[in-house]
Write a protein that holds these residues in place. Structure first.
Motif, PDB file in Angstrom:
ATOM      1  N   TYR A   1       0.814  -1.210   0.000  1.00  0.00           N
ATOM      2  CA  TYR A   1       0.000   0.000   0.000  1.00  0.00           C
ATOM      3  C   TYR A   1       0.849   1.262   0.000  1.00  0.00           C
ATOM      4  O   TYR A   1       0.346   2.359  -0.278  1.00  0.00           O
ATOM      5  N   ALA A   2       2.134   1.135   0.331  1.00  0.00           N
ATOM      6  CA  ALA A   2       3.019   2.296   0.350  1.00  0.00           C
ATOM      7  C   ALA A   2       3.688   2.538  -1.001  1.00  0.00           C
ATOM      8  O   ALA A   2       4.437   3.509  -1.152  1.00  0.00           O
ATOM      9  N   LYS A   3       3.441   1.669  -1.975  1.00  0.00           N
ATOM     10  CA  LYS A   3       4.058   1.798  -3.304  1.00  0.00           C
ATOM     11  C   LYS A   3       2.963   1.978  -4.341  1.00  0.00           C
ATOM     12  O   LYS A   3       1.908   1.340  -4.245  1.00  0.00           O
ATOM     13  N   PRO A   4       3.195   2.837  -5.331  1.00  0.00           N
ATOM     14  CA  PRO A   4       2.168   3.030  -6.381  1.00  0.00           C
ATOM     15  C   PRO A   4       1.941   1.715  -7.123  1.00  0.00           C
ATOM     16  O   PRO A   4       2.890   1.015  -7.470  1.00  0.00           O
ATOM     17  N   PRO A   5       0.689   1.343  -7.363  1.00  0.00           N
ATOM     18  CA  PRO A   5       0.412   0.110  -8.098  1.00  0.00           C
ATOM     19  C   PRO A   5       0.842   0.230  -9.549  1.00  0.00           C
ATOM     20  O   PRO A   5       0.958   1.340 -10.096  1.00  0.00           O
ATOM     21  N   GLU A   6       1.077  -0.897 -10.164  1.00  0.00           N
ATOM     22  CA  GLU A   6       1.525  -0.912 -11.552  1.00  0.00           C
ATOM     23  C   GLU A   6       0.448  -0.307 -12.458  1.00  0.00           C
ATOM     24  O   GLU A   6      -0.709  -0.701 -12.408  1.00  0.00           O
ATOM     25  N   GLY A   7       0.850   0.659 -13.286  1.00  0.00           N
ATOM     26  CA  GLY A   7      -0.060   1.292 -14.225  1.00  0.00           C
ATOM     27  C   GLY A   7      -0.622   2.614 -13.758  1.00  0.00           C
ATOM     28  O   GLY A   7      -1.238   3.341 -14.555  1.00  0.00           O
ATOM     29  N   ARG A   8      -0.440   2.946 -12.470  1.00  0.00           N
ATOM     30  CA  ARG A   8      -1.015   4.213 -11.990  1.00  0.00           C
ATOM     31  C   ARG A   8      -0.247   5.413 -12.538  1.00  0.00           C
ATOM     32  O   ARG A   8      -0.842   6.424 -12.910  1.00  0.00           O
ATOM     33  N   GLU A   9       1.082   5.311 -12.550  1.00  0.00           N
ATOM     34  CA  GLU A   9       1.908   6.396 -13.091  1.00  0.00           C
ATOM     35  C   GLU A   9       2.076   6.150 -14.594  1.00  0.00           C
ATOM     36  O   GLU A   9       2.852   5.297 -15.016  1.00  0.00           O
ATOM     37  N   MET A  10       1.316   6.884 -15.403  1.00  0.00           N
ATOM     38  CA  MET A  10       1.321   6.672 -16.847  1.00  0.00           C
ATOM     39  C   MET A  10       2.263   7.647 -17.537  1.00  0.00           C
ATOM     40  O   MET A  10       2.378   8.814 -17.113  1.00  0.00           O
ATOM     41  N   PRO A  11       2.921   7.201 -18.611  1.00  0.00           N
ATOM     42  CA  PRO A  11       3.797   8.118 -19.357  1.00  0.00           C
ATOM     43  C   PRO A  11       2.974   9.145 -20.140  1.00  0.00           C
ATOM     44  O   PRO A  11       1.770   8.971 -20.352  1.00  0.00           O
ATOM     45  N   VAL A  12       3.659  10.201 -20.570  1.00  0.00           N
ATOM     46  CA  VAL A  12       2.970  11.232 -21.342  1.00  0.00           C
ATOM     47  C   VAL A  12       2.564  10.696 -22.699  1.00  0.00           C
ATOM     48  O   VAL A  12       1.431  10.872 -23.162  1.00  0.00           O
ATOM     49  N   THR A  13       3.510  10.025 -23.366  1.00  0.00           N
ATOM     50  CA  THR A  13       3.220   9.437 -24.674  1.00  0.00           C
ATOM     51  C   THR A  13       3.699   8.005 -24.685  1.00  0.00           C
ATOM     52  O   THR A  13       4.451   7.559 -23.794  1.00  0.00           O
ATOM     53  N   ASP A  14       3.302   7.299 -25.720  1.00  0.00           N
ATOM     54  CA  ASP A  14       3.724   5.908 -25.907  1.00  0.00           C
ATOM     55  C   ASP A  14       5.085   5.925 -26.591  1.00  0.00           C
ATOM     56  O   ASP A  14       5.198   6.213 -27.787  1.00  0.00           O
ATOM     57  N   THR A  15       6.143   5.621 -25.832  1.00  0.00           N
ATOM     58  CA  THR A  15       7.500   5.694 -26.375  1.00  0.00           C
ATOM     59  C   THR A  15       7.756   4.624 -27.411  1.00  0.00           C
ATOM     60  O   THR A  15       8.670   4.754 -28.234  1.00  0.00           O
ATOM     61  N   SER A  16       6.954   3.569 -27.426  1.00  0.00           N
ATOM     62  CA  SER A  16       7.198   2.491 -28.382  1.00  0.00           C
ATOM     63  C   SER A  16       6.941   2.947 -29.816  1.00  0.00           C
ATOM     64  O   SER A  16       7.477   2.384 -30.765  1.00  0.00           O
ATOM     65  N   THR A  17       6.098   3.991 -30.004  1.00  0.00           N
ATOM     66  CA  THR A  17       5.787   4.448 -31.358  1.00  0.00           C
ATOM     67  C   THR A  17       6.884   5.326 -31.925  1.00  0.00           C
ATOM     68  O   THR A  17       6.939   5.562 -33.131  1.00  0.00           O
ATOM     69  N   THR A  18       7.782   5.853 -31.068  1.00  0.00           N
ATOM     70  CA  THR A  18       8.856   6.729 -31.534  1.00  0.00           C
ATOM     71  C   THR A  18      10.215   6.067 -31.483  1.00  0.00           C
ATOM     72  O   THR A  18      11.217   6.679 -31.836  1.00  0.00           O
ATOM     73  N   THR A  19      10.270   4.839 -31.024  1.00  0.00           N
ATOM     74  CA  THR A  19      11.562   4.142 -30.929  1.00  0.00           C
ATOM     75  C   THR A  19      12.019   3.723 -32.309  1.00  0.00           C
ATOM     76  O   THR A  19      11.254   3.178 -33.093  1.00  0.00           O
ATOM     77  N   THR A  20      13.301   4.018 -32.625  1.00  0.00           N
ATOM     78  CA  THR A  20      13.861   3.635 -33.925  1.00  0.00           C
ATOM     79  C   THR A  20      14.941   2.608 -33.730  1.00  0.00           C
ATOM     80  O   THR A  20      15.598   2.560 -32.688  1.00  0.00           O
ATOM     81  N   CYS A  21      15.138   1.791 -34.749  1.00  0.00           N
ATOM     82  CA  CYS A  21      16.139   0.731 -34.671  1.00  0.00           C
ATOM     83  C   CYS A  21      17.486   1.261 -35.160  1.00  0.00           C
ATOM     84  O   CYS A  21      17.532   2.035 -36.106  1.00  0.00           O
TER      85      CYS A  21
END
Length: 575
Positions: free
Chosen positions: A555-575
């Motif tokens: 209960y003292a730690k934020p649950p997974e998914g509560r802190e969301m990123p501003v954008t989806d970094t996977s769409t801007t990642t380049t190889c």
């Protein structure tokens, strides 16, 4: 006249003929009747040799003399030859006689050996027969002893069976006597109660008749007094009725409290375990939902609005399905949906609000139950719509109560004979029929998984930090207190509590601090031990998860998914 000599001869070639011969070496060999033993010993045979008589000897001598005479005339050596022949003939006769005597003696010895072998064989056969008889006697005695032992065991088993039968019969007789005594005692109590009730009714009837009689007699003389007495009696009756109603209500509340705490095993079990305030709130939200449905009933069924409804529904489905766990996408979808609502009039707007709420709840079963962190993104959009359109929050919570009893929270205890069928109970709890062709309800495991998705979304909806949130931390605290105070610990309520703390526990800990820690102590000290006391294999996993949650201070730690990123970094990642 010729003489016949009998003599014995040995077969040197070792033939195995069936002549019955034997030797000393086969005395101990098995006796064979009608053949030779396997030892292959030489057998002695008898033969007859005829010796020449005197006449024949003389004839031979004359023939020899005739021949010899011719020889004498020829020379002086003939006489010597004749004498030598005679001497050899005599020696041969004696030799033949000696051989015959030797063979006769050998035959006699062989016959004695055969007799001895036969006697030995007879003695051996008699010994074997004696041993066989002794073995048979021993076997017969052993059989008799075994039969005696079996008879003894059979007698013991029969005695034990008789004893067990007598014991069972005695226990059955005692039970019947006890039941008879209890039934008689019950009948006696019932009869006494019936008699007492009849006497009380009779006494009351007599009192009433006497009172009426006295009232009629005093009516003319003291009408005002009678009216005052009637008013006093009515007041007393009303007070008694109120006192009885208050007493019944207190007993009902006490029974519910005892059922929830587990202190009372027997007694009356309430039809629904829930706080009165929770049921009142559920009723108010249900009325709001019923009014909204009545508003859109005509629009929803009118054929001319079918195309418009389809377009509106498709637009809502696209917006809901495009919600992603990024702040940018949440802002965009919230603006799109609010823009859509602003453009609508009644009853289209109410229809859209109901459609949005239903589509969000459908995502609980499809997405949230499988991907728990998706509940935060969906709840963020729902809260932003509710802050701008407060009626949407009420409709969303009402629909959540309708599909998930744990969101109220409330629980329907199953009591045998209380419901007309099992289907009636399943309908109250919110079970669904996945396959309409079979008409069978979903399994309890599937039901619990579906309720988990709803509770994850509901907890995420309540914990959103928004300034004008109509159902914020206060509603979360009320839900938690009502569940722990009024709902019994079982698999359904435990899954609801586990899902709620997993999502909203962090936000409640930040908001309430010490008060929330006291609630967690109550969960650890009372709720979880009552779950473990049930010893239900279906409860153990959720009990273990709750223990881990408290032990690791999740209960003292934020649950997974509560802190969301501003954008989806996977769409801007380049190889």
């Amino acid at each position: 006249m010729s003489r016949v000599l009998t003599f014995s001869s040995s077969d040197d070639d070792g033939d195995d003929g069936d002549d019955g011969c034997s030797s000393e070496s086969d005395v101990g060999a098995p006796v064979r009747v009608g053949g030779v033993g396997s030892s292959g010993a030489r057998c002695v045979r008898t033969a007859r040799v005829r010796a020449p008589d005197a006449s024949e000897s003389e004839s031979d001598e004359r023939r020899s003399a005739g021949v010899g005479g011719a020889s004498v005339s020829e020379g002086s050596d003939a006489t010597v030859v004749d004498g030598e022949v005679g001497r050899r003939a005599r020696v041969g006769a004696r030799t033949i006689h000696a051989v015959g005597r030797a063979r006769q003696d050998a035959f006699e010895r062989a016959r004695d050996r055969r007799e001895r072998a036969k006697a030995t064989a007879r003695r051996r056969i008699e010994s074997l027969e004696l041993e066989l008889q002794v073995a048979r006697d021993v076997e017969q005695r052993a059989l008799v002893d075994n039969l005696a032992i079996m008879d003894e065991i059979r007698a013991r088993l029969a005695a034990r069976d008789d004893a067990l039968f007598e014991n069972a019969h005695a226990m059955r007789r005692a039970r019947v006597e006890a039941e008879t005594s209890a039934r008689k005692a019950t009948e006696a109590l019932v009869m006494r109660a019936v008699v007492a009730d009849a006497e009380a009714r009779e006494a009351a009837e007599k009192a009433r008749v006497e009172e009426e009689k006295r009232a009629r007699e005093a009516a003319e003389a003291a009408k005002k007094k009678a009216e005052l007495a009637e008013i006093e009696a009515k007041k007393k009756a009303e007070e008694d009725a109120r006192a009885k109603a208050a007493e019944d209500e207190a007993k009902k509340k006490q029974a519910e409290a005892d059922y929830v705490s587990g202190r009372v095993v027997g007694g009356e079990i309430p039809r629904v375990a829930a706080a009165a305030e929770a049921l009142e709130q559920e009723k108010m939200l249900a009325e709001t939902l019923a009014q909204a449905r009545a508003t859109v009933a005509e629009y929803q069924s009118h054929p001319s609005a079918k195309i418009e409804r389809r377009k509106l529904t498709n637009a809502i489905v696209v917006h809901i399905q495009q919600i992603a766990a990024t702040k940018e996408q949440i802002n965009k979808k919230s603006r799109d949906i609010l823009t859509l609502l602003v453009q609508l009039q009644e009853p289209q707007k109410t229809f859209a609000l109901l459609s949005i709420a239903k589509k969000m709840l459908s995502q609980c079963d499809v997405q949230v139950a499988k991907l728990n962190r998706y509940a935060f993104a969906l709840a963020e959009v729902a809260v932003r719509i509710a802050c701008d359109v407060p009626r949407f929050g009420a409709l969303l919570v009402a629909l959540t109560h309708e599909v998930c009893v744990n969101a109220v929270p409330k629980y329907y205890p199953f009591v045998q004979g209380r419901y007309a069928s099992d289907g009636e109970y399943y309908d109250l709890m919110g079970y669904v029929k996945p396959d309409d062709s079979t008409g069978a309800y979903e399994t309890t495991d599937a039901y619990v998984d579906r309720m988990t998705g709803f509770m994850l979304f509901y907890a995420a909806f309540l914990q959103v930090d928004a300034p004008n949130h109509p159902h914020g931390m206060d509603a979360a605290w009320r839900w938690l207190a009502r569940l722990l105070n009024r709902c019994p610990p079982n698999r359904h309520t435990a899954v609801a509590l586990d899902s709620f703390l997993k999502i909203a526990g962090y936000r409640m800990h930040q908001h309430y601090r010490g008060q929330f820690m006291k609630v967690l102590e109550l969960v650890h000290g009372e709720f979880i031990p009552k779950l473990d006391a049930k010893d239900d294999p279906d409860i153990r996993p959720v009990s273990s998860r709750m223990k881990t949650y408290l032990h690791e201070h999740s209960y003292a730690k934020p649950p997974e998914g509560r802190e969301m990123p501003v954008t989806d970094t996977s769409t801007t990642t380049t190889c």
